[in-house]
Design a protein around this motif. Structure first.
Motif, PDB file in Angstrom:
ATOM      1  N   LYS A  45       0.835  -1.205   0.000  1.00 22.98           N
ATOM      2  CA  LYS A  45       0.000   0.000   0.000  1.00 22.98           C
ATOM      3  C   LYS A  45       0.870   1.256   0.000  1.00 22.98           C
ATOM      4  O   LYS A  45       0.615   2.217  -0.727  1.00 22.98           O
ATOM      5  N   GLU A  46       1.922   1.206   0.786  1.00 18.21           N
ATOM      6  CA  GLU A  46       2.832   2.354   0.869  1.00 18.21           C
ATOM      7  C   GLU A  46       3.665   2.496  -0.407  1.00 18.21           C
ATOM      8  O   GLU A  46       3.874   3.602  -0.911  1.00 18.21           O
ATOM      9  N   GLY A  49       0.960   3.104  -3.320  1.00 14.21           N
ATOM     10  CA  GLY A  49      -0.082   4.081  -3.023  1.00 14.21           C
ATOM     11  C   GLY A  49      -1.485   3.564  -3.305  1.00 14.21           C
ATOM     12  O   GLY A  49      -2.349   4.322  -3.749  1.00 14.21           O
ATOM     13  N   ILE A  50      -1.723   2.286  -3.032  1.00 12.70           N
ATOM     14  CA  ILE A  50      -3.045   1.706  -3.301  1.00 12.70           C
ATOM     15  C   ILE A  50      -3.909   1.773  -2.049  1.00 12.70           C
ATOM     16  O   ILE A  50      -3.415   1.789  -0.918  1.00 12.70           O
ATOM     17  N   SER A  51      -5.225   1.793  -2.259  1.00  9.98           N
ATOM     18  CA  SER A  51      -6.176   1.900  -1.149  1.00  9.98           C
ATOM     19  C   SER A  51      -6.514   0.523  -0.591  1.00  9.98           C
ATOM     20  O   SER A  51      -6.136  -0.519  -1.158  1.00  9.98           O
ATOM     21  N   ASP A  52      -7.255   0.502   0.528  1.00  9.25           N
ATOM     22  CA  ASP A  52      -7.710  -0.766   1.110  1.00  9.25           C
ATOM     23  C   ASP A  52      -8.590  -1.529   0.122  1.00  9.25           C
ATOM     24  O   ASP A  52      -8.510  -2.759   0.025  1.00  9.25           O
ATOM     25  N   ILE A  53      -9.438  -0.823  -0.608  1.00 11.38           N
ATOM     26  CA  ILE A  53     -10.341  -1.491  -1.552  1.00 11.38           C
ATOM     27  C   ILE A  53      -9.545  -2.184  -2.653  1.00 11.38           C
ATOM     28  O   ILE A  53      -9.830  -3.328  -3.019  1.00 11.38           O
ATOM     29  N   ILE A  54      -8.527  -1.498  -3.196  1.00  7.47           N
ATOM     30  CA  ILE A  54      -7.701  -2.112  -4.249  1.00  7.47           C
ATOM     31  C   ILE A  54      -6.923  -3.293  -3.684  1.00  7.47           C
ATOM     32  O   ILE A  54      -6.827  -4.355  -4.315  1.00  7.47           O
ATOM     33  N   THR A 273      -3.386  -6.058   9.247  1.00  8.40           N
ATOM     34  CA  THR A 273      -3.975  -4.722   9.127  1.00  8.40           C
ATOM     35  C   THR A 273      -5.014  -4.481  10.223  1.00  8.40           C
ATOM     36  O   THR A 273      -5.085  -3.388  10.810  1.00  8.40           O
ATOM     37  N   ALA A 393     -12.310  -5.329   3.341  1.00  9.03           N
ATOM     38  CA  ALA A 393     -11.868  -4.018   2.855  1.00  9.03           C
ATOM     39  C   ALA A 393     -12.993  -2.992   2.968  1.00  9.03           C
ATOM     40  O   ALA A 393     -12.778  -1.843   3.370  1.00  9.03           O
ATOM     41  N   THR A 397     -13.226   0.543   5.252  1.00 11.20           N
ATOM     42  CA  THR A 397     -13.545   1.885   4.740  1.00 11.20           C
ATOM     43  C   THR A 397     -14.667   2.554   5.529  1.00 11.20           C
ATOM     44  O   THR A 397     -14.846   3.774   5.461  1.00 11.20           O
ATOM     45  N   ASN A 399     -14.759   2.698   8.710  1.00 11.68           N
ATOM     46  CA  ASN A 399     -14.175   3.257   9.937  1.00 11.68           C
ATOM     47  C   ASN A 399     -14.920   2.835  11.198  1.00 11.68           C
ATOM     48  O   ASN A 399     -15.161   3.634  12.117  1.00 11.68           O
TER      49      ASN A 399
END
Length: 447
Positions: A45-46, A49-54, A273, A393, A397, A399
């Motif tokens: 992810k770092e 730069g991908i999101s949790d969904i990806i 995670t 995922a 999102t 939260n």
């Protein structure tokens, strides 16, 4: 005596030990290659730069490949033999896990993971089917459960490797290690026998004789192959799973496997995670993966022996209940050691439970439909593995508080428990075999 009865009644010999060892090693690397993605998600992810969904979608795409592999290689195992399929699928997941480590972007990485997924899906049911044909009936459940512990050992190695390499060397070398099984393929080709069912259907009696003589020298000369004609007249194995006596049980096994795979892949993909979200650091979060796998191994080894005394249903239904309760509690725990204990129990009630469920399915159905039963059950379960990474995922999102994420995962354990309650023991092959043995003993005593 026919060959099937010979292997069912045989004693545990060095042939069995070596076969168990090689299949254990293959599943160990299968577990490594599957679980390593979950361990590397925070770094990927770092890096990209991908999101949790990806990240969740990549996990789901991989398990789509796994589901396709389970169906595809399940169908072709009858035509080409389970040994060949096991070797082919091992090559696939090893090569493409290694290539994942060279991927320049998330798209190429996903393609490599999906193709590796074909291998992940094909290897498990074929290993379970192969060993169920050669394992002595008395030890079959324990042997299958033990071999599937290899998956958990591999997952533990993935976590330790992540801890050792990720911080200093990045994520790529972690995937390159997945190529190690390529070294063992020539030895596995020599040591693993072809499926008994395949050899019988293709009348390769000389190859069966060689295996028989490894267990009991000279015994091959006493085998009777004429019973095979009756087997050839049977209908399609898949249709046999939906006859009156098996239909409900087949659907319940499928549903239970679906639920277990939701539990497994939610945790395999997202546990580090989820624990990071709960306030633990990356090193501690990866350690939870180790504890999860330890729970699976210890639970499998202890409970598979208890199964021999009290039966599959009582043990597995209890495990689903334990899993649901522990998942409900883990999000509320603020004590590290209590959290470890709960994760340990969850490991036994998810991955360990699936190990023993594979043995349950293999023991339940007769040999002529066993492979189809295992393959179709795991294939249906893979739908759960497809949904699980994206499902979690989406939860992330939203939260929500950590405890609600775990409770949402634990709902699957409740439905799995309900499904197993409807499995009908009356028609199980292990019960019929036991009754036949009792009747034979009583006849001998009466005469």
């Amino acid at each position: 005596m026919n060959p099937i009865s010979f292997f069912e009644q045989s004693k545990l010999k060095s042939f069995h030990i070596l076969l168990i060892l090689w299949l254990f090693i293959i599943l160990m690397f299968d577990g490594y290659d599957v679980v390593i993605y979950g361990a590397t998600i925070p770094v990927l992810k770092e890096s990209w730069g991908i999101s949790d969904i990806i990240a969740g979608s990549i996990g789901s795409y991989t398990t789509i490949g796994t589901a396709i592999g389970a169906v595809l290689f399940g169908l072709y195992s009858d035509r080409f033999g389970r040994k060949r399929i096991i070797i082919l699928t091992t090559l696939m997941f090893s090569i493409f896990t290694m290539l994942s480590g060279f991927a320049p972007n998330a798209i190429i990485f996903t393609i490599c993971r999906v193709i590796a997924g074909f291998g992940f899906g094909g290897v498990m049911p074929n290993i379970a089917s192969l060993i169920s044909e050669y394992a002595p009936l008395k030890y079959r459940a324990a042997i299958i459960s033990f071999i599937f512990c290899g998956y958990s050992v591999g997952a533990m190695v993935a976590s330790f490797t992540g801890q050792a390499l990720l911080a200093d060397f990045g994520w790529r070398p972690v995937y390159w290690i997945g190529a190690i099984p390529l070294i063992f393929i020539p030895f596995a080709l020599k040591m693993i026998p072809e499926s008994l069912d395949y050899l019988l259907k293709n009348k390769q009696h000389d190859r069966i004789a060689r295996v028989v003589n490894k267990i009991q020298p000279g015994a091959a000369a006493t085998l009777d192959f004429t019973y095979q004609k009756a087997t050839q007249e049977q209908k399609s194995p898949i249709s046999a799973l939906f006859t009156k006596k098996f239909a409900v049980t087949t659907m319940m096994f499928w549903l239970a496997c679906f639920c277990t795979f939701i539990l497994m892949y939610s945790l395999n993909t997202w546990l580090p995670t989820l624990m990071l979200q709960a306030g633990y650091n990356l090193s501690s979060s990866l350690m939870f993966v180790v504890v999860l796998q330890m729970g699976s191994i210890v639970g499998t080894l202890i409970l598979s022996n208890i199964i021999q005394k009290v039966g599959f249903k009582k043990v597995l239904i209890s495990l689903y209940l334990v899993g649901a309760v522990c998942l409900a509690l883990i999000g509320f725990s603020t004590n590290l050691y209590l959290a470890y204990f709960l994760i340990f129990l969850i490991g036994a009630a998810t991955l360990g439970l699936q190990n023993m469920s594979n043995a349950f399915v293999a023991a339940y159905y007769p040999v002529n439909v066993r492979s189809a039963a295992l393959g179709s059950t795991i294939a249906f379960g893979r739908i759960g593995s497809i949904l699980a990474p994206t499902y979690v995922a989406v939860l992330l999102t939203m939260n929500l508080q950590p405890q609600f994420n775990f409770i949402a995962i634990g709902i699957a354990a409740v439905f799995g428990m309900i499904a197993l309650l409807f499995v009908n023991d009356k028609h199980a092959d292990y019960r019929l075999a036991h009754e036949s043995k009792v009747n034979s003993t009583e006849t001998v005593q009466a005469s």
